[in-house]
Design an enzyme around this catalytic site. Sequence first.
Site: not given
Length: 266
Positions: A144, A149
Amino acid sequence: MKTVLKTAAVWLILLTGASYTTFSQAKIKKLIWSEEFNYKGLPNPKKWGYETGFVRNSEKQYYTKDRLENAEVKGGNLIISSIKEDYQGAAYTSASINTLGKQSFEGNIRVEIKAKLPAGKGIWPALWMMGTNVNQVGWPKCVEFDIMEFVGHTENTVYANLHWWDSASTQSNKKSSQGNNMNFSDLHTNYHVYGLERRGDSIKVFVDNQVYLSVKAPETAFSNSFKDPLYLLINTAVGGEWGGPIDDSIFPQKYYVDYVRVFRLE
């Protein structure tokens, strides 16, 4: 206006007290895939699929499918709207779109995504990539790579995080991680270009061409996991394990994505 950055220099820049490498784009070979969002309606189904329902991280939103209220293309942007409403047993709705099964990205690539972020406590937008073998080997073996974010309880900060399976990890699922963050005062009023470069088994994550995370796959990582084909995800979560407590007064919140461009590197 949507323009491709063509900086051809390498230097160090001082930003919020830390040094970040700004690297050359001169070796970009060609544009191999893009989504400019120059149309109206739902995201192009030839390029994008959806996650639906309650997916992960104890998040509070229900991810909807083919619903303009949550994912709409207009004005040259993809707009992901997070809404406080009762829907399918949830108190909030949002959208998570991805290219799994529609487009994968192999080899040496550079991904650029121009976006303006939502704000407020409980909001959690992201731009990220995972291995297309996710359904075969599972997470974290599929890797990932979190390009961006933002969590609303921590203002003016964006994060990059890489997660992978590592035989040397002491965690029960053998996950290993590395991350960093950068500070900006205009995340919600201006667009920034968030991106990732992969060369071989090395990953660099950047904002506006300023690299703030660089990781080379350790020998103990799952075989070829840093080199395997990747797919792209764009979503906004609400609450959850990192999103935290939710301020209901912030809704609705909108996440604007101007374009996505993927380049083949020499």
